[in-house]
Design a protein around this motif. Sequence first.
Motif, PDB file in Angstrom:
ATOM      1  N   ALA A   1       1.153  -1.159   0.182  1.00  0.00           N
ATOM      2  CA  ALA A   1       0.338  -0.184  -0.247  1.00  0.00           C
ATOM      3  C   ALA A   1       0.811   1.318   0.306  1.00  0.00           C
ATOM      4  CB  ALA A   1      -0.701   0.056   1.431  1.00  0.00           C
ATOM      5  N   ALA A   2       1.863   1.213   0.522  1.00  0.00           N
ATOM      6  CA  ALA A   2       2.835   2.634   0.606  1.00  0.00           C
ATOM      7  C   ALA A   2       4.052   2.498  -0.493  1.00  0.00           C
ATOM      8  CB  ALA A   2       3.874   2.371   1.883  1.00  0.00           C
ATOM      9  N   ARG A   3       4.047   1.716  -1.761  1.00  0.00           N
ATOM     10  CA  ARG A   3       4.320   1.910  -1.979  1.00  0.00           C
ATOM     11  C   ARG A   3       5.414   3.487  -3.250  1.00  0.00           C
ATOM     12  NH1 ARG A   3       2.177  -2.255  -7.066  1.00  0.00           N
ATOM     13  NH2 ARG A   3       0.412  -0.402  -7.637  1.00  0.00           N
ATOM     14  N   ASP A   4       3.963   3.914  -2.736  1.00  0.00           N
ATOM     15  CA  ASP A   4       4.008   5.198  -3.968  1.00  0.00           C
ATOM     16  C   ASP A   4       4.464   6.269  -2.874  1.00  0.00           C
ATOM     17  OD1 ASP A   4       3.516   3.725  -5.817  1.00  0.00           O
ATOM     18  OD2 ASP A   4       1.411   4.641  -5.843  1.00  0.00           O
ATOM     19  N   ILE A   5       4.674   6.344  -1.335  1.00  0.00           N
ATOM     20  CA  ILE A   5       4.828   6.896  -1.251  1.00  0.00           C
ATOM     21  C   ILE A   5       6.256   7.243  -0.157  1.00  0.00           C
ATOM     22  CG2 ILE A   5       2.099   7.747   0.090  1.00  0.00           C
ATOM     23  CD1 ILE A   5       2.621   6.611   2.231  1.00  0.00           C
ATOM     24  N   GLN A   6       6.804   7.890   0.283  1.00  0.00           N
ATOM     25  CA  GLN A   6       8.337   7.860   0.862  1.00  0.00           C
ATOM     26  C   GLN A   6       7.883   7.275   2.342  1.00  0.00           C
ATOM     27  OE1 GLN A   6      11.353   8.480  -0.470  1.00  0.00           O
ATOM     28  NE2 GLN A   6      10.366   9.064  -2.196  1.00  0.00           N
ATOM     29  N   PRO A   7       9.044   6.359   2.224  1.00  0.00           N
ATOM     30  CA  PRO A   7       8.667   4.862   3.512  1.00  0.00           C
ATOM     31  C   PRO A   7       8.938   5.896   4.819  1.00  0.00           C
ATOM     32  CG  PRO A   7      10.281   4.280   1.937  1.00  0.00           C
ATOM     33  CD  PRO A   7       9.441   4.903   1.603  1.00  0.00           C
ATOM     34  N   SER A   8       8.431   6.188   5.681  1.00  0.00           N
ATOM     35  CA  SER A   8       9.702   6.687   7.136  1.00  0.00           C
ATOM     36  C   SER A   8       9.731   5.267   8.247  1.00  0.00           C
ATOM     37  CB  SER A   8       8.283   7.383   7.602  1.00  0.00           C
ATOM     38  OG  SER A   8       7.761   6.803   8.354  1.00  0.00           O
ATOM     39  N   SER A   9      10.751   5.668   8.941  1.00  0.00           N
ATOM     40  CA  SER A   9      10.907   4.554   9.612  1.00  0.00           C
ATOM     41  C   SER A   9      10.155   3.857  10.697  1.00  0.00           C
ATOM     42  CB  SER A   9      12.351   4.827  10.179  1.00  0.00           C
ATOM     43  OG  SER A   9      12.219   5.429  10.940  1.00  0.00           O
ATOM     44  N   PRO A  10       9.409   2.015   9.924  1.00  0.00           N
ATOM     45  CA  PRO A  10       8.470   2.188  11.807  1.00  0.00           C
ATOM     46  C   PRO A  10       9.033   2.550  12.504  1.00  0.00           C
ATOM     47  CG  PRO A  10       9.509   0.116   9.909  1.00  0.00           C
ATOM     48  CD  PRO A  10      10.179   1.741   9.710  1.00  0.00           C
TER      49      PRO A  10
END
Length: 248
Positions: free
Chosen positions: A239-248
């Motif tokens: 789901a998050a592939r199009d947003i900048q991943p922030s560290s969990p």
Amino acid sequence: MRKIAIFADEAALANAAAEHFVLCSADAIAARGRFIVALSGGNTPRGMHAQLSAPSFSHRVDWPCVQVFWVDERCVPSDDPQSNYRMARETLLDRVPLPAANIHRVLAEKEPHQAAEEYERELRAFFSLAAAGHKFPHFDLILLGMGEDGHTASLFPDTPALRERTRWVVANYVEKLNAWRISLTLPVINAAKQVIFLVSGKEKARCLREVFFRRAALQPAQMVRPESGELLWLLDKAAARDIQPSSP
Ligand code: 6PG
């Protein structure tokens, strides 16, 4: 302030959501002697419910102190396969020691406006016991999903419910579904102490990008901005592939 956590897959997301549920319940019960939570429907919560009903999690929740409401409901009988109440019963509520009196379902088999009025009456009666004079109830936790069209709860794009600023519950006719829904309104959702979105799957990626970055013509999910509570997005990688991943 919006926090984001991204997990490898739906199972890890469900595990994290169950952990947040346990921790949120412990904090609320320690502080106020009870935990008032509103569940969403659809498919995504199933994984969290399954984890929560497993002994590793369920034994960490003081279920007699938990009060369960619904964020929204389809206007169908409670035993209908479409019912959010039925889904929660089958995947969670029948598997944990939650007293029947602590389950506050929407009487969605009734005429939609009557069902909404009765659910609001039940909410007002329940919350006024503890917080008289508050304009909106303060749920300890509201769990939300998001549709591919950016809807959340049963607040669909371009539907009247999105504009409701006074009532706690509305009946909302959803043209695209040709169906009535009962939903908590945005002021109630935004009055919660904690709001957690659970979003999983690549089919949600495009909408998530719009929700996170588009400024004009807000999607319903973008209108969830807790007044003073916390907002947490729990996403899986797909789901998050199009947003900048922030560290969990
Ligand atoms: C409902 C839900 C709805 C749901 C989204 C996402 O009654 O369907 O409350 O808002 O959260 O439609 O549904 P999925 O989890 O099935 O993708």
